[in-house]
Design a protein around this motif. Structure first.
Motif, PDB file in Angstrom:
ATOM      1  N   THR A  10      45.779  45.133  35.576  1.00  0.00           N
ATOM      2  CA  THR A  10      46.722  44.003  35.795  1.00  0.00           C
ATOM      3  C   THR A  10      47.727  43.849  37.198  1.00  0.00           C
ATOM      4  O   THR A  10      48.009  42.753  37.505  1.00  0.00           O
ATOM      5  CB  THR A  10      47.735  43.743  34.702  1.00  0.00           C
ATOM      6  N   ALA A  11      47.621  45.081  37.616  1.00  0.00           N
ATOM      7  CA  ALA A  11      48.451  45.358  38.996  1.00  0.00           C
ATOM      8  C   ALA A  11      47.687  44.439  40.156  1.00  0.00           C
ATOM      9  O   ALA A  11      46.601  44.673  40.297  1.00  0.00           O
ATOM     10  CB  ALA A  11      48.678  46.685  39.158  1.00  0.00           C
ATOM     11  N   ALA A  12      48.633  44.098  40.971  1.00  0.00           N
ATOM     12  CA  ALA A  12      47.986  43.386  42.217  1.00  0.00           C
ATOM     13  C   ALA A  12      47.257  44.315  43.013  1.00  0.00           C
ATOM     14  O   ALA A  12      47.904  45.285  43.309  1.00  0.00           O
ATOM     15  CB  ALA A  12      48.885  42.387  42.740  1.00  0.00           C
ATOM     16  N   VAL A  13      46.152  43.857  43.865  1.00  0.00           N
ATOM     17  CA  VAL A  13      45.658  44.619  44.893  1.00  0.00           C
ATOM     18  C   VAL A  13      46.355  43.928  46.102  1.00  0.00           C
ATOM     19  O   VAL A  13      46.519  42.815  46.202  1.00  0.00           O
ATOM     20  CB  VAL A  13      44.412  44.773  44.652  1.00  0.00           C
ATOM     21  N   PRO A  14      46.781  44.553  47.213  1.00  0.00           N
ATOM     22  CA  PRO A  14      47.393  43.897  48.453  1.00  0.00           C
ATOM     23  C   PRO A  14      46.483  42.760  49.034  1.00  0.00           C
ATOM     24  O   PRO A  14      47.167  41.729  49.519  1.00  0.00           O
ATOM     25  CB  PRO A  14      47.592  45.326  49.574  1.00  0.00           C
ATOM     26  N   TRP A  15      45.292  42.912  49.310  1.00  0.00           N
ATOM     27  CA  TRP A  15      44.379  41.948  49.689  1.00  0.00           C
ATOM     28  C   TRP A  15      44.076  40.991  48.734  1.00  0.00           C
ATOM     29  O   TRP A  15      43.584  39.691  49.108  1.00  0.00           O
ATOM     30  CB  TRP A  15      43.240  42.583  50.271  1.00  0.00           C
ATOM     31  N   ALA A  16      44.310  41.126  47.601  1.00  0.00           N
ATOM     32  CA  ALA A  16      43.720  40.274  46.297  1.00  0.00           C
ATOM     33  C   ALA A  16      44.243  38.762  46.514  1.00  0.00           C
ATOM     34  O   ALA A  16      43.339  37.677  46.312  1.00  0.00           O
ATOM     35  CB  ALA A  16      43.677  40.737  45.038  1.00  0.00           C
ATOM     36  N   LYS A  17      45.525  38.701  46.410  1.00  0.00           N
ATOM     37  CA  LYS A  17      46.267  37.347  46.475  1.00  0.00           C
ATOM     38  C   LYS A  17      45.910  36.488  47.545  1.00  0.00           C
ATOM     39  O   LYS A  17      45.557  35.303  47.514  1.00  0.00           O
ATOM     40  CB  LYS A  17      47.609  37.582  46.656  1.00  0.00           C
ATOM     41  N   ASN A  18      45.684  37.306  48.838  1.00  0.00           N
ATOM     42  CA  ASN A  18      45.312  36.304  50.007  1.00  0.00           C
ATOM     43  C   ASN A  18      43.826  35.674  50.008  1.00  0.00           C
ATOM     44  O   ASN A  18      43.522  34.741  50.190  1.00  0.00           O
ATOM     45  CB  ASN A  18      45.338  37.095  51.261  1.00  0.00           C
ATOM     46  N   TYR A  19      42.739  36.788  49.414  1.00  0.00           N
ATOM     47  CA  TYR A  19      41.703  36.308  49.111  1.00  0.00           C
ATOM     48  C   TYR A  19      41.442  35.358  48.075  1.00  0.00           C
ATOM     49  O   TYR A  19      40.737  34.305  47.964  1.00  0.00           O
ATOM     50  CB  TYR A  19      40.707  37.394  48.805  1.00  0.00           C
ATOM     51  N   ALA A  20      42.272  35.568  46.886  1.00  0.00           N
ATOM     52  CA  ALA A  20      42.017  34.463  45.941  1.00  0.00           C
ATOM     53  C   ALA A  20      42.732  33.171  46.387  1.00  0.00           C
ATOM     54  O   ALA A  20      42.094  31.916  45.828  1.00  0.00           O
ATOM     55  CB  ALA A  20      43.118  34.882  44.682  1.00  0.00           C
ATOM     56  N   ARG A  21      43.832  33.152  47.234  1.00  0.00           N
ATOM     57  CA  ARG A  21      44.303  31.624  47.806  1.00  0.00           C
ATOM     58  C   ARG A  21      43.074  31.129  48.558  1.00  0.00           C
ATOM     59  O   ARG A  21      42.811  29.767  48.226  1.00  0.00           O
ATOM     60  CB  ARG A  21      45.309  31.671  48.474  1.00  0.00           C
ATOM     61  N   ARG A  22      42.203  31.795  48.976  1.00  0.00           N
ATOM     62  CA  ARG A  22      41.077  31.453  49.996  1.00  0.00           C
ATOM     63  C   ARG A  22      40.145  30.534  48.930  1.00  0.00           C
ATOM     64  O   ARG A  22      39.603  29.550  49.178  1.00  0.00           O
ATOM     65  CB  ARG A  22      40.545  32.172  50.888  1.00  0.00           C
ATOM     66  N   LEU A  23      39.808  31.397  48.014  1.00  0.00           N
ATOM     67  CA  LEU A  23      39.040  30.804  46.760  1.00  0.00           C
ATOM     68  C   LEU A  23      39.470  29.705  46.217  1.00  0.00           C
ATOM     69  O   LEU A  23      38.668  28.658  45.786  1.00  0.00           O
ATOM     70  CB  LEU A  23      38.671  32.037  46.002  1.00  0.00           C
ATOM     71  N   VAL A  24      40.771  29.509  46.028  1.00  0.00           N
ATOM     72  CA  VAL A  24      41.361  28.324  45.189  1.00  0.00           C
ATOM     73  C   VAL A  24      41.161  27.217  46.332  1.00  0.00           C
ATOM     74  O   VAL A  24      40.780  26.066  45.758  1.00  0.00           O
ATOM     75  CB  VAL A  24      42.725  28.587  45.142  1.00  0.00           C
ATOM     76  N   LEU A  29      38.211  22.032  47.145  1.00  0.00           N
ATOM     77  CA  LEU A  29      37.105  21.242  48.203  1.00  0.00           C
ATOM     78  C   LEU A  29      35.835  20.997  47.682  1.00  0.00           C
ATOM     79  O   LEU A  29      35.269  19.821  47.654  1.00  0.00           O
ATOM     80  CB  LEU A  29      37.234  21.726  49.502  1.00  0.00           C
ATOM     81  N   VAL A  30      35.481  22.001  46.960  1.00  0.00           N
ATOM     82  CA  VAL A  30      33.947  21.845  46.349  1.00  0.00           C
ATOM     83  C   VAL A  30      33.877  21.059  45.146  1.00  0.00           C
ATOM     84  O   VAL A  30      33.091  19.929  45.143  1.00  0.00           O
ATOM     85  CB  VAL A  30      33.684  23.127  46.040  1.00  0.00           C
ATOM     86  N   LEU A  31      35.142  20.877  44.432  1.00  0.00           N
ATOM     87  CA  LEU A  31      35.131  20.113  43.227  1.00  0.00           C
ATOM     88  C   LEU A  31      35.287  18.736  43.656  1.00  0.00           C
ATOM     89  O   LEU A  31      34.836  17.602  42.842  1.00  0.00           O
ATOM     90  CB  LEU A  31      36.205  20.463  42.316  1.00  0.00           C
ATOM     91  N   ILE A  32      36.175  18.581  44.432  1.00  0.00           N
ATOM     92  CA  ILE A  32      36.541  17.185  45.011  1.00  0.00           C
ATOM     93  C   ILE A  32      35.234  16.701  45.565  1.00  0.00           C
ATOM     94  O   ILE A  32      34.867  15.239  45.276  1.00  0.00           O
ATOM     95  CB  ILE A  32      37.650  17.060  46.239  1.00  0.00           C
ATOM     96  N   TRP A  33      34.353  17.169  46.524  1.00  0.00           N
ATOM     97  CA  TRP A  33      33.558  16.715  47.064  1.00  0.00           C
ATOM     98  C   TRP A  33      32.289  16.327  45.887  1.00  0.00           C
ATOM     99  O   TRP A  33      31.675  15.423  45.896  1.00  0.00           O
ATOM    100  CB  TRP A  33      32.710  17.907  47.908  1.00  0.00           C
ATOM    101  N   VAL A  34      32.040  17.479  45.189  1.00  0.00           N
ATOM    102  CA  VAL A  34      31.064  17.157  43.995  1.00  0.00           C
ATOM    103  C   VAL A  34      31.367  16.094  43.065  1.00  0.00           C
ATOM    104  O   VAL A  34      30.429  15.012  43.040  1.00  0.00           O
ATOM    105  CB  VAL A  34      30.910  18.452  43.114  1.00  0.00           C
ATOM    106  N   VAL A  35      32.595  16.023  42.535  1.00  0.00           N
ATOM    107  CA  VAL A  35      33.031  15.103  41.385  1.00  0.00           C
ATOM    108  C   VAL A  35      33.045  13.877  41.758  1.00  0.00           C
ATOM    109  O   VAL A  35      32.344  12.656  41.376  1.00  0.00           O
ATOM    110  CB  VAL A  35      34.199  15.551  40.612  1.00  0.00           C
ATOM    111  N   PHE A  36      33.727  13.529  42.982  1.00  0.00           N
ATOM    112  CA  PHE A  36      34.097  12.285  43.537  1.00  0.00           C
ATOM    113  C   PHE A  36      32.564  11.849  44.323  1.00  0.00           C
ATOM    114  O   PHE A  36      32.266  10.661  44.195  1.00  0.00           O
ATOM    115  CB  PHE A  36      35.105  12.292  44.691  1.00  0.00           C
TER     116      PHE A  36
END
Length: 487
Positions: A10-24, A29-36
């Motif tokens: 459960t502990a955070a990894v230093p790079w994980a938050k930044n990478y997760a934000r990029r994935l978010v 963008l993907v879901l907006i493009w696909v669904v709309f």
């Protein structure tokens, strides 16, 4: 790959938050493009409304699309699709995306049925599958970037290895072989550790003995302790080591002595406070292998039909550029040690086999069980091109159709090579040899015997249809872009 089981996840990894934000951001963008995009393609730019049994449910599809996008993002978060334990390698990240999306689709279908909401079926049945595919594509693109970063030692856990010297050196070698897995070894503690020494053949410093692990963790800059086997590391010692870690930034990993075993064969089950690992034994018969044979027959038939013009052109090129027959037939050893005649386009001059032993003796490899000649003088002018792009192997499709080979499997070898097998290497014969395999996509001609046998044994022990499809996809890329290791 050595199985790594995290004890603190459960502990955070230093790079994980930044990478997760990029994935978010990418997921949004993907879901907006696909669904709309599907909404516009299905209804046009008019404000379409849906109807239901309740009068106030008559709302526009734009609101439905927004609700689906928000719900999709929520389930992707709930199913940990951006968790650092799953991103970057393996299939867990993709499986979680598919699982989360299917469950959302089922939820939408149930809600529509219960409230008798007349959702357009085409809108739903296109948006969800397309969304899954594009999400997985975007994650694959991010994975390529992440793997490139990890090759340089970034975006990886900084690992301190603790255990006996042989087990530590083995684990360090395996992790160094696969930097894309996200574990970078920075130091080690071994029973006979002398500060300033290094692990054999590796630039990994030894920073102390096993009792010095906690102190060494801070001094080495590591954020992860990987514990391997050692007489000095009993259950109590491992527990005390875990108590000394900072759960917010440090992790404990237990590396059992299991190698070359794929994830689906491993199941962890807590019994009496012990994390017991169950390992399923590989099976070489039954319905799954019937499915593999069916796939081979259908696949080889389709490929022979589609590639027939290419096969004809290649046959003409071989015939017109050198004297001799178009095809080369050679006896190879197949499943359970049964010999068969393997078919290839001829890429060497006639009677090239008669020169093999002399060439091997000249380069000093006649006693090795991988008959490979460097800068082979027997190869014809067109043969170099055929071999570089693996085009000389296309006639093996007829071997696959006949049943002596498979589309994917261990590398087919000669009787003289098989005669040099040890007991481990002989397990390669439990499956049919393949036109392609891990050896084809993992280095081809640059592979030595040890690496070739390691890849083949891994395939034999962990075969699956999904793995075959992945190898075939990588084979297509290797044929189109062969690189410097193909000759």
């Amino acid at each position: 790959m050595v199985t790594l089981t995290s004890r603190q996840t459960t502990a955070a990894v230093p790079w994980a938050k930044n990478y997760a934000r990029r994935l978010v951001i990418t997921d949004i963008l993907v879901l907006i493009w696909v669904v709309f995009g599907v909404q516009i393609a299905w209804f046009g730019f008019d404000s379409a409304a849906l109807s239901g049994s309740v009068a106030d449910l008559a709302i526009g599809y734009t609101a439905v699309s927004l609700a689906i996008i928000v719900a999709w993002l929520v389930v992707l978060a709930i199913y940990d699709t951006r968790d650092h334990r799953y991103v970057g390698t393996g299939s867990a990240e993709y499986r979680r995306i598919v699982d989360a999306s299917i469950r959302l689709f089922a939820f939408v279908a149930i809600v529509a049925y219960v409230f008798k909401i007349d959702l357009a079926r085409g809108y739903i049945f296109i948006a969800f599958p397309l969304g899954i595919l594009v999400l997985m594509l975007s994650r694959w693109i991010w994975r390529q970037w992440l793997n490139a970063q990890r090759q340089g030692g970034r975006f990886s856990a900084q690992v301190l290895l603790v255990g006996s010297r042989p087990s530590v050196e083995h684990l360090a070698g395996e992790l160094a072989r696969h930097p894309e897995e996200g574990y970078r070894v920075v130091a080690a503690c071994v029973p006979d550790g002398i500060i300033g020494d290094t692990l054999a053949g590796m630039n990994v410093p030894i920073v102390g003995r096993i009792p010095d692990a906690l102190k060494a963790l801070n001094s080495s800059g590591a954020d992860t302790v990987a514990v391997t086997s050692s007489e000095e590391l009993g259950a109590q010692a491992v527990r005390e080591l875990s108590w000394g870690l900072d759960g917010s930034r440090q992790h404990l990993i237990v590396a059992p002595s299991l190698t070359q075993i794929n994830g689906p064969r491993i199941h962890t089950r807590p019994v009496a406070g012990l994390p017991l690992i169950h390992v399923e034994m590989p099976r070489y018969e039954g319905s799954t292998h019937l499915l593999k044979r069916t796939f081979d027959v259908v696949g080889s038939t389709l490929l022979i039909t589609l590639l027939s013009p290419v096969l004809l052109v290649l046959a003409l090129l071989v015939k017109l550029t050198s004297a001799g027959p178009v095809f080369y037939r050679q006896e190879r050893i197949g499943q359970n040690g049964e010999p068969f005649r393997m078919l290839k386009f001829r890429s060497m001059r006639v009677n090239a086999d008669d020169e093999l032993q002399a060439l091997l003796a000249r380069q000093g490899t006649s006693g090795q069980p991988l008959f490979k000649v460097e800068n082979d003088p027997r190869v014809t002018s067109i043969g170099h091109f055929l071999r570089k792009h693996s085009l000389d192997e296309f006639p093996q499709l007829f071997n696959v159709l006949k049943g002596s080979m498979s589309l994917v499997g261990p590398r087919p070898q000669r009787e003289g090579e098989v005669a040099m097998y040890d007991d481990a290497a002989r397990r390669r014969l439990l499956l049919k040899p393949g036109m392609s395999g891990l050896w084809q996509v993992g280095g081809r001609s640059s592979l030595g015997w040890e690496d070739a046998i390691r890849l083949d044994l891994y395939y034999v022990e962990n075969w699956s249809m999904t793995g075959d499809l992945v190898i075939l996809w990588r084979t297509v890329k290797a044929v189109l872009q062969p690189g410097g290791d193909a000759h």
